[in-house]
Scaffold this motif. Sequence first.
Motif, mmCIF file in Angstrom:
data_model
loop_
_atom_site.group_PDB
_atom_site.id
_atom_site.type_symbol
_atom_site.label_atom_id
_atom_site.label_comp_id
_atom_site.label_asym_id
_atom_site.label_seq_id
_atom_site.Cartn_x
_atom_site.Cartn_y
_atom_site.Cartn_z
ATOM 1 N N VAL C 32 1.021 -1.055 0.042
ATOM 2 C CA VAL C 32 -0.034 0.074 -0.140
ATOM 3 C C VAL C 32 0.947 1.162 0.084
ATOM 4 C CG1 VAL C 32 -1.627 1.277 1.469
ATOM 5 C CG2 VAL C 32 -2.139 -0.835 1.176
ATOM 6 N N VAL C 35 2.077 2.208 -3.637
ATOM 7 C CA VAL C 35 0.960 2.983 -4.194
ATOM 8 C C VAL C 35 1.107 4.198 -3.722
ATOM 9 C CG1 VAL C 35 -1.295 2.880 -5.003
ATOM 10 C CG2 VAL C 35 -0.276 0.521 -4.568
ATOM 11 N N MET C 36 0.906 4.554 -2.448
ATOM 12 C CA MET C 36 0.946 5.831 -2.149
ATOM 13 C C MET C 36 2.055 6.712 -2.339
ATOM 14 S SD MET C 36 0.111 5.745 1.872
ATOM 15 C CE MET C 36 -1.364 4.844 2.359
ATOM 16 N N SER C 39 2.268 8.097 -5.822
ATOM 17 C CA SER C 39 1.212 9.248 -6.264
ATOM 18 C C SER C 39 1.961 10.299 -6.144
ATOM 19 C CB SER C 39 0.024 9.030 -5.617
ATOM 20 O OG SER C 39 0.219 9.469 -4.451
ATOM 21 N N VAL C 40 3.338 10.507 -5.304
ATOM 22 C CA VAL C 40 3.552 11.577 -5.002
ATOM 23 C C VAL C 40 4.431 12.123 -6.077
ATOM 24 C CG1 VAL C 40 4.882 12.923 -3.287
ATOM 25 C CG2 VAL C 40 3.420 10.989 -2.394
ATOM 26 N N ALA C 105 -4.394 6.558 -14.100
ATOM 27 C CA ALA C 105 -4.362 6.826 -12.654
ATOM 28 C C ALA C 105 -5.392 6.145 -11.893
ATOM 29 C CB ALA C 105 -4.535 8.289 -12.512
ATOM 30 N N SER C 106 -6.812 6.074 -12.497
ATOM 31 C CA SER C 106 -7.618 5.452 -11.647
ATOM 32 C C SER C 106 -7.490 3.945 -11.215
ATOM 33 C CB SER C 106 -9.111 5.718 -12.288
ATOM 34 O OG SER C 106 -9.025 5.960 -13.590
ATOM 35 N N VAL C 109 -5.030 3.224 -8.756
ATOM 36 C CA VAL C 109 -5.420 3.407 -7.533
ATOM 37 C C VAL C 109 -6.241 2.249 -6.887
ATOM 38 C CG1 VAL C 109 -7.115 4.955 -6.151
ATOM 39 C CG2 VAL C 109 -5.117 5.882 -7.674
ATOM 40 N N ILE C 112 -5.086 0.307 -4.160
ATOM 41 C CA ILE C 112 -5.046 0.504 -2.773
ATOM 42 C C ILE C 112 -5.969 -0.142 -2.026
ATOM 43 C CG2 ILE C 112 -6.847 2.442 -2.535
ATOM 44 C CD1 ILE C 112 -3.582 3.451 -1.796
ATOM 45 N N LEU C 113 -6.870 -0.950 -2.628
ATOM 46 C CA LEU C 113 -8.040 -1.698 -2.134
ATOM 47 C C LEU C 113 -7.387 -2.895 -1.450
ATOM 48 C CD1 LEU C 113 -10.767 -1.386 -4.564
ATOM 49 C CD2 LEU C 113 -10.784 -0.180 -2.227
#
Lengths: 268, 268, 268, 268
Positions: C32, C35-36, C39-40, C105-106, C109, C112-113
């Motif tokens: 996780v 993934v985070m 995104s930065v 992007a979607s 993301v 993240i689930l």
Amino acid sequence: MRYRLYRLLFHHDAHDERNFDLALILAIVASVLVVMLDSVPGIKLRWHTQLYIAEWLFTVLFTAEYAVRLWAVRSPRRYATSFLGLVDLMAILPTFLSLLFPASASLAVVRILRMLRIFRILKLVKYSDEAGLLIQALLRSRHKILIFVTTLLTITVIFGSLMYVIEGPEHGFESIPTGMYWAVVTMATVGYGDISPGTGLGRFLTSTLIIIGYSIIVVPTGIYTAELARTMRPARRSVRCLECGLIDHESDAWHCRTCGRSLPDPVE
Amino acid sequence: MRYRLYRLLFHHDAHDERNFDLALILAIVASVLVVMLDSVPGIKLRWHTQLYIAEWLFTVLFTAEYAVRLWAVRSPRRYATSFLGLVDLMAILPTFLSLLFPASASLAVVRILRMLRIFRILKLVKYSDEAGLLIQALLRSRHKILIFVTTLLTITVIFGSLMYVIEGPEHGFESIPTGMYWAVVTMATVGYGDISPGTGLGRFLTSTLIIIGYSIIVVPTGIYTAELARTMRPARRSVRCLECGLIDHESDAWHCRTCGRSLPDPVE
Amino acid sequence: MRYRLYRLLFHHDAHDERNFDLALILAIVASVLVVMLDSVPGIKLRWHTQLYIAEWLFTVLFTAEYAVRLWAVRSPRRYATSFLGLVDLMAILPTFLSLLFPASASLAVVRILRMLRIFRILKLVKYSDEAGLLIQALLRSRHKILIFVTTLLTITVIFGSLMYVIEGPEHGFESIPTGMYWAVVTMATVGYGDISPGTGLGRFLTSTLIIIGYSIIVVPTGIYTAELARTMRPARRSVRCLECGLIDHESDAWHCRTCGRSLPDPVE
Amino acid sequence: MRYRLYRLLFHHDAHDERNFDLALILAIVASVLVVMLDSVPGIKLRWHTQLYIAEWLFTVLFTAEYAVRLWAVRSPRRYATSFLGLVDLMAILPTFLSLLFPASASLAVVRILRMLRIFRILKLVKYSDEAGLLIQALLRSRHKILIFVTTLLTITVIFGSLMYVIEGPEHGFESIPTGMYWAVVTMATVGYGDISPGTGLGRFLTSTLIIIGYSIIVVPTGIYTAELARTMRPARRSVRCLECGLIDHESDAWHCRTCGRSLPDPVE
């Protein structure tokens, strides 16, 4: 007649005494409204004369009431120096002083303290028991609350200083007191947003502070609720055991739980 | 058949009565949605005709329902002047009035009060007991809550005035009522940030107000929780068992739970 | 050996089973985090290759785990269509799909689930009882909470519409849904301040809404606390009276309170 | 005399020991105030010399106290490596280090950790019981709270990612960590407003998140309050009275409260 006035002004039991209380509440609220409206620029411009007259009407009324109170009580001195006596005086003084000195805004606003006079009426018999219960529970929780407040203050000081170092003046954290103001605003979940973190580290620290605040906000609620629940539970009776002297018994006890001797009449 | 319709419209027990309730809830929610969507500029532009037709469909539907209700009840007058009857009328009137007068925004929005019709269904048997419990606990706490609200109001008035004097119009505190609005927004921890303190003293006062608000927010929670816990606790009665002397029994007890002897007359 | 794997993957009692759980938690949290961080913008630019490799490592790991799970369970189909099975699939699918389609992007993301997989571990024995207690109290309060939510929604709709009419688009209240968004943000004391009242009447209404919200925020807290306190109190025992059939007795009852017959052995 | 000093510094019972505690609290608070004031630009400019002198005064004072503590305790090593010993050291070190290195802001701010020294005094006997109760209730709720925090974290991760996809960088949601920061700020009802949703879908999601947050905020409050209420309730023991059969007695009962007969062995 003096005793009659005394009862009317200071007691709240009979029918006419209650009517007087109601009239006084209305007068207090109306006079506070006058002060409020007088501060709104638009209204002041249009209704200034009417508000000025109303203000003096209430001042004369409260002055008369103050004089009668002074005359009706046994010890005028004790009344004049009591908390409620000082509040009564403060309700009329600023208007008179505005004649001597040009009325400054701060002087005019002191009149708002008339609002405190409303507590004179709330000393009503039927409310005092309920208020007593609330305050009793607060007082009994005071040690726990003191520990809580000290912890809170320490967290505020430390996080306020940390953010001052990390974020600095460019994000609004100009000094440690400003940082503490921000920490209080954040922990209490007010969150104005006038000062908010701009850096990644600052945001992480903020999230931490919020979660800490969120976790310990339950503490005072829990303390007070548990204390209040205990206060409201009528589960014990105080009767002195004739043998061993134990006083605190369960409400349905027939015999002392320490020595077994039968207790005095349990029917209260 | 009139009685049948009466039961369908006003009762909620049988299978078809419940189906009708469900259909009515859907119609109410859909009609409220139409009013909402009609207020969104983008949607109104594209779907105006459809929304207009849907609006009239729901109005005709609710008008028919209103007429049937009037016909089905024993006393049409009593129904028409009851709270729910007025709400039913208010749900259809604005659309008809819009034919006579050019539809103003405020008139159209009155239709949103249809939402209140949803409470007609919530009068369902199984919910009324639960709601009764919640409201009963609220009513029993009313004295305590009145004291609390008065204290809150006084704090609001005093801090609102203080900030008006200290911060003044240049920081957004234009008048005492504005200051009071700020104090409410702050104490309830909403904190929009449209008005926020700019001076050091103002920030110190704000911190004080927040801590006061934080401390007394626990009071209503505590009151209500303790009251609700007491309401939910199975009732007890105090009667002395003639055999073993146990006093504290459940309110529906016929026999002593310790020795089994039948208790004196359970009717209090 | 298949049974051994089954226990390792689905049970949480033995020492090695717990070690596996711990390793899985670490892998989930780490994946996780990847993934985070991805995104930065700043981090993505510098560490893109490393993150890409880590991402594929975790995907391969989770794919292997998924395959073993499918093989180890008795009914692969039931596992694959269960909630946790779908979550396990969702944790690996997006990365493979990104090979076929250019990674949007979607899509990225959705990975993240994976976070939801953490609940697989929380099904640990020692936690399930505690969680059961919490959920049981929530379920038992569901009728009360439904009434509460309906009331809240109605207040939101009415105040949102009122503010839309009073304040209008010039103060940010562009439509009724926007007004409702504002009402939710205000009642829950979040108060972003992106939309806030500008007129005197609007501010008065806001204060009213805040005080209403403040008053009824205590209701769910009270409901849940009282319900939880009742659930945690071990004050009753369930034993069937041989005479009259009453089952719900106080924990210290020797005799049935309805018929007086002595109850079966009270020592549990 | 060494023992006398030891008692003065580490105990809090006798009169002079309490006086010393009070003086120490005052010194700590004053020294923290000096650090704070030193960070306010306006004050630093005007009172820099005085603050500098005060700072050194407190440092010398605390150094002397630290030295005496080291000398008075039986094992200086154990004291120096204890938590409170390290805090005592940290209170004096930064000022001395500022002589060697040019005083950086972060170094100066470390002095604020002196605030932690206040907990030394809070180890007072009469407070420790109350604090013990609070912490005991927290510890007993730890499993429940862990489940709660994991749920919260998962919601934060999911909503933070959703908003990052829906709203994107143009509305301030620059990355998933930023989205999580926003989700924490929103769920905890802080709501700075530095980042707030701009699209309709984003606002709908925000309302959902707020309502979820609002619903589960009651969980920790409920857990803690119920646990605290249980902790505060006088303990009971279950023992059967040989005369009347009553089972539920207070934990310190020697005799049955109903019939007075002495109870079987009270040692559990």
